[in-house]
Design an enzyme around this catalytic site. Structure first.
Site, mmCIF file in Angstrom:
data_model
loop_
_atom_site.group_PDB
_atom_site.id
_atom_site.type_symbol
_atom_site.label_atom_id
_atom_site.label_comp_id
_atom_site.label_asym_id
_atom_site.label_seq_id
_atom_site.Cartn_x
_atom_site.Cartn_y
_atom_site.Cartn_z
ATOM 1 N N SER A 136 31.931 39.931 48.272
ATOM 2 C CA SER A 136 33.098 39.506 47.385
ATOM 3 C C SER A 136 33.868 40.732 46.920
ATOM 4 C CB SER A 136 32.464 38.598 46.259
ATOM 5 O OG SER A 136 32.084 39.200 45.333
ATOM 6 N N LYS A 137 34.822 40.330 46.158
ATOM 7 C CA LYS A 137 35.706 41.318 45.726
ATOM 8 C C LYS A 137 34.948 42.420 44.855
ATOM 9 C CE LYS A 137 38.906 38.292 44.153
ATOM 10 N NZ LYS A 137 39.295 36.981 44.735
ATOM 11 N N ARG A 138 33.891 41.804 44.079
ATOM 12 C CA ARG A 138 33.232 42.984 43.304
ATOM 13 C C ARG A 138 32.139 43.699 43.902
ATOM 14 N NH1 ARG A 138 34.824 38.642 41.155
ATOM 15 N NH2 ARG A 138 33.490 37.417 41.968
#
Ligand code: GLU
Length: 512
Positions: free
Chosen positions: A270-272
């Protein structure tokens, strides 16, 4: 399943946000497969869910594909082909989705459902109270609801005539085997009793993804559906739709790509958790959240390196080759060599790919890319000089901007000097030693790295020492870097002399 059709594949994103690298990989695999088989690669925009529509997302998709060099030969933004329009919202206007939905009703594969939101909610509550694990509108529960299976034909007609809102649902049979072949995963067998009666046409007349993509795949003569693993659970329902339409044998072959996992392999990327690397190919600004994300392009990645990295997320050419040009990828690509297990994203390896491509670039090509960075820093130098610096610095750089970061001293005179070295080496004895070295350099003609190197060797033999590090520090300000002889050659004797003299002046004034 049909295996002889002309290869026509599609990338069918929904413009609901920035296209992330997982989406780009799906597009890439479709592209490689199409090119390998001299087929067509189509871009279709699946924008039936207007509530999730994000302005700018479509242009972003198009620009990303262009930057990556994986351009469709048909579809939105790339010139219409014979199956236009390629945007589902525009296709809807032709009434095509409704026609298919009505056909499904006609053959007994779908039905009208008139249940209101409240009635559906009530059903969910009832099922939950009865401890049903996943409450669904299905072959059992539909019999207690208001639909064309439970109401009389007359009642249904009246409701339709008087404009009572309805949806059209897929009529999933009880206890039937659904078998289909996935090129990556092999045979998959599912019992139909586990599948819900999915909505095909919404009350506003919009088709859902399930109906729309099948209609379009049929109409656009798609031969293979290559998409992400998240679509695998709904594939059995899709097989049913083809079955009802009498097209199961002609349905496109399926290939569900593996997930891209976080670097530690625990869960979907994910983006994180990209360890500081971008999730998006290009800069992306999310209007809804006000968040901005930096792209691979803007971070200094070469598109060739980016797609090379993506290609190996889940696929390998089978010959241990890691650096592959687009042409080589096309040559070697096969869906059979795509793994079904999730592919871990490796940030270090991603940078390594960029480094490999940077090393392969010609010094003038690199100079072209470095010059804008130099200009931003108000530095104007001629291209030949920049090219020489690029050649000197490229071995250690991951990105073109690293050449600037590591090699600033090739463009700007240093004004401070590595303190550790100065403390240790800036002795009175070495001060005159450096002047001797400077004299030596003055006599080294032509002032080439090779000659400088020989002069240094001779000098060391005669004097027993040389003090490279001190000389390097006076000329560049820092104590390490590429070959000193090369640095000196590129700077040229005049500049070297000037820098050493300036350094001596500064250091002496600090001392006194
Ligand atoms: N519109 C779907 C998506 O956004 C496409 C899925 C498919 O390729 O069938 O991913």
């Amino acid at each position: 399943m049909n295996t002889e059709k002309r290869v026509r594949v599609r990338f069918a994103p929904s413009p609901t946000g920035g296209l992330h690298m997982g989406g780009v990989r799906t597009a890439l695999f479709n592209y490689l497969f199409a090119k390998k088989h001299n087929g067509d690669f189509i871009l279709r925009i699946e924008d039936t869910d207007q509530s999730r529509y994000v302005k700018g997302a479509e242009d972003y998709i198009i620009e990303s594909l262009k930057w990556c060099g994986i351009e469709p030969n048909e579809g939105v933004g790339f010139g219409d082909g014979p199956y236009a329009p390629y945007r589902q919202s525009e296709r809807k206007e032709t009434g095509i989705y409704r026609r298919y939905a009505e056909k499904l009703i006609e053959v007994g594969g779908a039905y009208y459902a008139f249940d209101t939101e409240e009635e559906l909610e009530e059903m969910r509550k009832r099922l939950e109270a009865a401890k049903v694990v996943s409450p669904q509108y299905n072959h059992i529960t539909r019999m207690n609801m208001r639909n064309s299976l439970t109401l009389s034909a007359d009642e249904v007609q009246k409701m339709l005539d008087s404009g009572v809102p309805y949806v059209i649902r897929l009529k999933v049979p009880r206890n039937e085997e659904i078998r289909f072949y996935d090129i990556i995963r092999g045979w998959i067998v599912v019992n139909s009793s586990t599948i819900d009666d999915k909505v095909l046409l919404k009350s506003d007349g919009m088709p859902t993804y399930h109906l729309a993509h099948i209609v379009d795949d049929i109409e656009m003569k798609i031969s293979h559906v290559i998409r992400g693993e998240e679509w695998l659970p709904s594939a059995p329902a899709h097989v049913l739709i083809y079955r009802y339409l009498g097209l199961e044998k002609e349905m496109p072959q399926l290939a569900h790509l593996p997930l891209i996992l976080k670097p530690d392999g625990k869960g979907k990327l994910s983006k994180r958790d990209t360890s500081g690397l971008p999730m998006f190919p290009l800069n992306w600004y999310d209007e809804r959240t006000g968040e901005s994300y930096i792209g691979y392009r803007e971070s200094g990645f070469f598109p060739e390196a980016f797609i090379n990295m993506l290609a190996l997320l889940g696929w390998n050419p089978g010959n241990n080759q890691e650096i592959l040009s687009k042409e080589e990828m096309i040559q070697l690509f096969s869906l059979e060599k795509v793994h079904k297990a999730g592919a871990k994203f490796d940030p270090e390896k991603t940078k390594w790919f960029n480094q490999q491509y940077l090393r392969k670039k010609d010094k003038y090509e690199l100079a072209e890319l470095l010059i804008p960075i130099l200009k931003e820093n108000n530095i104007e130098v001629d291209k030949d000089y920049v090219a020489q610096v690029c050649e000197l610095m490229k071995e250690k750089a991951y990105f073109v901007k690293d050449i600037w970061e590591m090699g600033k001293y090739m463009f700007i005179e240093p004004s401070s000097y590595d303190e550790k070295i100065i403390q240790k080496k800036w002795t009175t004895e070495n001060q005159s030693f450096i002047l001797e070295l400077l004299n030596l350099l003055k006599e080294t003609k032509p002032f080439t790295a090779e000659n400088i190197h020989h002069a240094f060797e001779k000098f060391t033999k005669e004097k027993g020492k040389i003090e490279y590090q001190l000389l390097r520090t006076l000329v560049t300000g820092v104590s390490s870097g590429p070959s000193l002889a090369n640095i000196l050659e590129i700077l040229g004797f005049e500049r070297v002399q000037q820098r050493v003299q300036k350094a001596i002046q500064i250091l002496l004034s600090v001392k006194s």
